[in-house]
Scaffold this motif. Sequence first.
Motif, PDB file in Angstrom:
ATOM      1  N   VAL A 244     -57.013  30.777 -27.644  1.00  0.00           N
ATOM      2  CA  VAL A 244     -56.236  32.005 -27.495  1.00  0.00           C
ATOM      3  C   VAL A 244     -54.785  31.778 -27.926  1.00  0.00           C
ATOM      4  CG1 VAL A 244     -55.259  33.609 -25.803  1.00  0.00           C
ATOM      5  CG2 VAL A 244     -57.685  33.022 -25.709  1.00  0.00           C
ATOM      6  N   ILE A 245     -54.196  30.696 -27.430  1.00  0.00           N
ATOM      7  CA  ILE A 245     -52.813  30.385 -27.787  1.00  0.00           C
ATOM      8  C   ILE A 245     -52.700  30.073 -29.276  1.00  0.00           C
ATOM      9  CG2 ILE A 245     -50.925  28.750 -27.411  1.00  0.00           C
ATOM     10  CD1 ILE A 245     -51.932  28.420 -24.543  1.00  0.00           C
ATOM     11  N   SER A 246     -53.693  29.390 -29.809  1.00  0.00           N
ATOM     12  CA  SER A 246     -53.689  29.073 -31.235  1.00  0.00           C
ATOM     13  C   SER A 246     -53.748  30.337 -32.076  1.00  0.00           C
ATOM     14  CB  SER A 246     -54.874  28.158 -31.571  1.00  0.00           C
ATOM     15  OG  SER A 246     -54.946  27.923 -32.957  1.00  0.00           O
ATOM     16  N   GLN A 247     -54.594  31.289 -31.655  1.00  0.00           N
ATOM     17  CA  GLN A 247     -54.694  32.541 -32.396  1.00  0.00           C
ATOM     18  C   GLN A 247     -53.377  33.309 -32.347  1.00  0.00           C
ATOM     19  OE1 GLN A 247     -57.649  35.267 -30.947  1.00  0.00           O
ATOM     20  NE2 GLN A 247     -57.209  36.801 -32.496  1.00  0.00           N
ATOM     21  N   LEU A 248     -52.756  33.308 -31.177  1.00  0.00           N
ATOM     22  CA  LEU A 248     -51.480  34.002 -31.034  1.00  0.00           C
ATOM     23  C   LEU A 248     -50.423  33.376 -31.934  1.00  0.00           C
ATOM     24  CD1 LEU A 248     -49.585  36.014 -29.629  1.00  0.00           C
ATOM     25  CD2 LEU A 248     -49.261  34.307 -27.823  1.00  0.00           C
ATOM     26  N   TYR A 249     -50.357  32.056 -31.945  1.00  0.00           N
ATOM     27  CA  TYR A 249     -49.379  31.356 -32.776  1.00  0.00           C
ATOM     28  C   TYR A 249     -49.626  31.634 -34.254  1.00  0.00           C
ATOM     29  CZ  TYR A 249     -46.860  27.549 -35.034  1.00  0.00           C
ATOM     30  OH  TYR A 249     -46.028  26.818 -35.862  1.00  0.00           O
ATOM     31  N   GLN A 250     -50.895  31.569 -34.658  1.00  0.00           N
ATOM     32  CA  GLN A 250     -51.230  31.800 -36.058  1.00  0.00           C
ATOM     33  C   GLN A 250     -50.892  33.226 -36.472  1.00  0.00           C
ATOM     34  OE1 GLN A 250     -55.317  31.024 -37.002  1.00  0.00           O
ATOM     35  NE2 GLN A 250     -55.062  31.423 -39.192  1.00  0.00           N
ATOM     36  N   THR A 251     -51.181  34.182 -35.592  1.00  0.00           N
ATOM     37  CA  THR A 251     -50.858  35.577 -35.886  1.00  0.00           C
ATOM     38  C   THR A 251     -49.361  35.777 -36.028  1.00  0.00           C
ATOM     39  OG1 THR A 251     -52.817  36.282 -34.643  1.00  0.00           O
ATOM     40  CG2 THR A 251     -51.160  37.963 -35.126  1.00  0.00           C
ATOM     41  N   MET A 253     -47.119  33.584 -36.917  1.00  0.00           N
ATOM     42  CA  MET A 253     -46.609  32.916 -38.106  1.00  0.00           C
ATOM     43  C   MET A 253     -47.032  33.610 -39.406  1.00  0.00           C
ATOM     44  SD  MET A 253     -44.720  30.349 -37.143  1.00  0.00           S
ATOM     45  CE  MET A 253     -44.158  31.483 -35.852  1.00  0.00           C
ATOM     46  N   GLU A 254     -48.075  34.445 -39.342  1.00  0.00           N
ATOM     47  CA  GLU A 254     -48.606  35.065 -40.552  1.00  0.00           C
ATOM     48  C   GLU A 254     -48.592  36.590 -40.461  1.00  0.00           C
ATOM     49  OE1 GLU A 254     -52.474  33.414 -41.075  1.00  0.00           O
ATOM     50  OE2 GLU A 254     -51.749  31.352 -41.300  1.00  0.00           O
ATOM     51  N   LEU A 255     -47.503  37.121 -39.939  1.00  0.00           N
ATOM     52  CA  LEU A 255     -47.407  38.572 -39.783  1.00  0.00           C
ATOM     53  C   LEU A 255     -47.293  39.258 -41.139  1.00  0.00           C
ATOM     54  CD1 LEU A 255     -44.867  38.890 -36.826  1.00  0.00           C
ATOM     55  CD2 LEU A 255     -47.328  39.296 -36.732  1.00  0.00           C
ATOM     56  N   PRO A 256     -47.924  40.418 -41.295  1.00  0.00           N
ATOM     57  CA  PRO A 256     -47.699  41.232 -42.488  1.00  0.00           C
ATOM     58  C   PRO A 256     -46.212  41.587 -42.594  1.00  0.00           C
ATOM     59  CG  PRO A 256     -49.600  42.022 -41.273  1.00  0.00           C
ATOM     60  CD  PRO A 256     -48.940  41.007 -40.407  1.00  0.00           C
ATOM     61  N   PRO A 257     -45.693  41.775 -43.807  1.00  0.00           N
ATOM     62  CA  PRO A 257     -44.246  41.977 -43.993  1.00  0.00           C
ATOM     63  C   PRO A 257     -43.660  43.106 -43.158  1.00  0.00           C
ATOM     64  CG  PRO A 257     -45.315  41.588 -46.093  1.00  0.00           C
ATOM     65  CD  PRO A 257     -46.407  41.705 -45.087  1.00  0.00           C
ATOM     66  N   ARG A 258     -44.318  44.259 -43.100  1.00  0.00           N
ATOM     67  CA  ARG A 258     -43.739  45.378 -42.356  1.00  0.00           C
ATOM     68  C   ARG A 258     -43.737  45.114 -40.853  1.00  0.00           C
ATOM     69  NH1 ARG A 258     -42.104  50.036 -44.061  1.00  0.00           N
ATOM     70  NH2 ARG A 258     -42.667  51.050 -42.095  1.00  0.00           N
ATOM     71  N   ILE A 259     -44.793  44.521 -40.348  1.00  0.00           N
ATOM     72  CA  ILE A 259     -44.826  44.202 -38.921  1.00  0.00           C
ATOM     73  C   ILE A 259     -43.741  43.178 -38.598  1.00  0.00           C
ATOM     74  CG2 ILE A 259     -46.196  43.048 -37.142  1.00  0.00           C
ATOM     75  CD1 ILE A 259     -48.629  44.465 -38.134  1.00  0.00           C
ATOM     76  N   GLN A 260     -43.545  42.218 -39.471  1.00  0.00           N
ATOM     77  CA  GLN A 260     -42.496  41.226 -39.247  1.00  0.00           C
ATOM     78  C   GLN A 260     -41.115  41.880 -39.266  1.00  0.00           C
ATOM     79  OE1 GLN A 260     -41.684  38.030 -42.221  1.00  0.00           O
ATOM     80  NE2 GLN A 260     -42.240  36.661 -40.532  1.00  0.00           N
ATOM     81  N   ALA A 261     -40.903  42.835 -40.172  1.00  0.00           N
ATOM     82  CA  ALA A 261     -39.619  43.531 -40.241  1.00  0.00           C
ATOM     83  C   ALA A 261     -39.361  44.338 -38.970  1.00  0.00           C
ATOM     84  CB  ALA A 261     -39.588  44.441 -41.472  1.00  0.00           C
ATOM     85  N   ILE A 262     -40.400  44.988 -38.462  1.00  0.00           N
ATOM     86  CA  ILE A 262     -40.279  45.741 -37.210  1.00  0.00           C
ATOM     87  C   ILE A 262     -39.905  44.804 -36.067  1.00  0.00           C
ATOM     88  CG2 ILE A 262     -41.558  47.102 -35.498  1.00  0.00           C
ATOM     89  CD1 ILE A 262     -43.294  48.105 -37.887  1.00  0.00           C
ATOM     90  N   CYS A 263     -40.537  43.657 -36.041  1.00  0.00           N
ATOM     91  CA  CYS A 263     -40.279  42.692 -34.968  1.00  0.00           C
ATOM     92  C   CYS A 263     -38.843  42.172 -35.012  1.00  0.00           C
ATOM     93  CB  CYS A 263     -41.265  41.530 -35.069  1.00  0.00           C
ATOM     94  SG  CYS A 263     -42.966  41.950 -34.601  1.00  0.00           S
ATOM     95  N   TRP A 264     -38.311  41.929 -36.202  1.00  0.00           N
ATOM     96  CA  TRP A 264     -36.940  41.429 -36.285  1.00  0.00           C
ATOM     97  C   TRP A 264     -35.923  42.503 -35.876  1.00  0.00           C
ATOM     98  CZ3 TRP A 264     -35.375  36.833 -35.826  1.00  0.00           C
ATOM     99  CH2 TRP A 264     -36.099  35.767 -36.338  1.00  0.00           C
ATOM    100  N   ALA A 265     -36.188  43.738 -36.228  1.00  0.00           N
ATOM    101  CA  ALA A 265     -35.312  44.820 -35.768  1.00  0.00           C
ATOM    102  C   ALA A 265     -35.314  44.895 -34.246  1.00  0.00           C
ATOM    103  CB  ALA A 265     -35.754  46.148 -36.377  1.00  0.00           C
ATOM    104  N   GLN A 266     -36.508  44.730 -33.659  1.00  0.00           N
ATOM    105  CA  GLN A 266     -36.628  44.729 -32.205  1.00  0.00           C
ATOM    106  C   GLN A 266     -35.894  43.533 -31.590  1.00  0.00           C
ATOM    107  OE1 GLN A 266     -37.588  46.967 -30.262  1.00  0.00           O
ATOM    108  NE2 GLN A 266     -39.010  46.330 -28.660  1.00  0.00           N
ATOM    109  N   PHE A 267     -35.944  42.409 -32.244  1.00  0.00           N
ATOM    110  CA  PHE A 267     -35.291  41.190 -31.738  1.00  0.00           C
ATOM    111  C   PHE A 267     -33.792  41.416 -31.545  1.00  0.00           C
ATOM    112  CE2 PHE A 267     -32.926  37.296 -32.506  1.00  0.00           C
ATOM    113  CZ  PHE A 267     -33.555  36.382 -31.670  1.00  0.00           C
TER     114      PHE A 267
END
Length: 558
Positions: A244-251, A253-267
Amino acid sequence: MPQAARWAGTPFIKGKSESTRMMLLTFSLVGLQFTWGTEMTYCTPYLLQLGLTKSKTSLVWIAGPLSGLIIQPLIGVIADRSRSKWGRRRPFMVFGSFVVAFCLIVLGWTAEIVGLFVTDPDKAKNVTIALAVSSIYAVDFSINVVQACCRSLIVDSLPIPLQQAGSAWAGRMCAIGQLISYMIGSINTVSIFGSLFGDTQFKQMTVIAAISLIAAVAVTSYSVKERVLISARDSEGSAGAIQVISQLYQTTMELPPRIQAICWAQFWAWIGWFPFLFYSTTWVGETYFRYEVPKDEITKSTDMLGEVGRLCPTPILRTVPGQQTLSIHPRPPPGMAAVLKAFTTIRPDLQTAWFISQIMFAVTMIFAPLAHSRAFATTLVAVCGIPWAISAWAPFAFMGVEINKLTMNGASAPGIAASSTRAGVTMITSASLRANAADTELEVLRLNHRDTDSDTDEEDPSSLHSNIPSTGELTGIYLGVLNVYTTLPQFVGTFISWIVFTILEPSATETPKDGDASDAQWMNLDKDKPNAISICLFIGALSALVAAEATRRLRYVS
């Protein structure tokens, strides 16, 4: 070939109208936000009153990000794979709400509980602080279980055309919960209820919060029917904790570009929101008692914690932007009709609204160090209710759409589309979708919300042997990743607050001055020294400007 997840049943929400269904689906968030509001309003002054310094109190609030960082992603993955006959989300919501209620009661009565076992005053004080801090950690960890599943339930239950509306309703319900929390907290509950729920305002608020959370979760759990997971994708339903933790970490680290952009704005946004949410009530109280109340009047108070809580401003009642809005006046006055019509043509989209809200929050909090009156401080906090209303739902709306788009793009292969257009969907649909039945089945995103007991392999063999996850299969883990980007900045905010409080108020509340042991001793009322909380709010405003730029760039990410 790898086997896709198999389901039984179809999602269903009680109610005769779309608005009713949306309200029932998101009603749990009223109790959830009421509980958060109670904690954020009272727990900081409560810990200060027990004897903690502000720098140590800031470290206690690591509980929030720590619980979010660990619990929400973990419970998201676990719930994604749950095969309970009651559904994947509701069992965790119900169990978690009872745990939260119990911990709230313990938090309200820490001194009394410790008094049953410890008689030495000095030792009792230390044990009381330890129990209060432990209770706050327990509340934060358990409430994150409830919050993760409440949010995932919304994404699971709605098709793409209604994801923004669902998130808007979630934001609306959070605003209502926060509004009720402020309204009840602004009145003297002890004078109304007597000693029925306790002899102080704080005790009574913990009881009311516990009851409201259980009741709100019960309403949503009763009103929503989930699909039941029969078998997880690739037979991973029995994956252990390491997987479970491995899947979370892998997900992550490999976020789609738009989801990653949303996450950084939230950060970046949450570095700014953290000090506001946890310290604004204490800040308003300190500003009021520092500049406007004579010292001899302060020492007469017997429940200073309750008085500070009642000072917190009641936010203006607002509606949350989205595909649906509440209308107080069905027909505006003729003079306003042209103005309103012009506004509807220029109203911003979701990305622009989120950008504007972050600019608004930054500009407002930049003035925090200049607040020398309750009226000014209250106005600043109240104005921030508008950007908070948008920030509370915009990232979830973006994520809901992106999660479902991933499924839609993957489900475009031959056979999958055919099976999904045949699939019967018991779902909320808007009037515009119902107008064209053929288009409706396409617009609901091929949700694969079909009963696998009735749709067999014979109809379309490829429909059950695709490696494409059905909608909602990865909802929990993607929202868990978003929560990681919401909680990590809280560690940053905690560290910043700790530095500011250590420098500006290193020994506050540790030693009473001039033998004054009044109930207000935990507040910094020295007019000649800067207010440390206002400095934290100012730093948060600078972070909000970075978040605004990250949100602006979101438009250019594909």
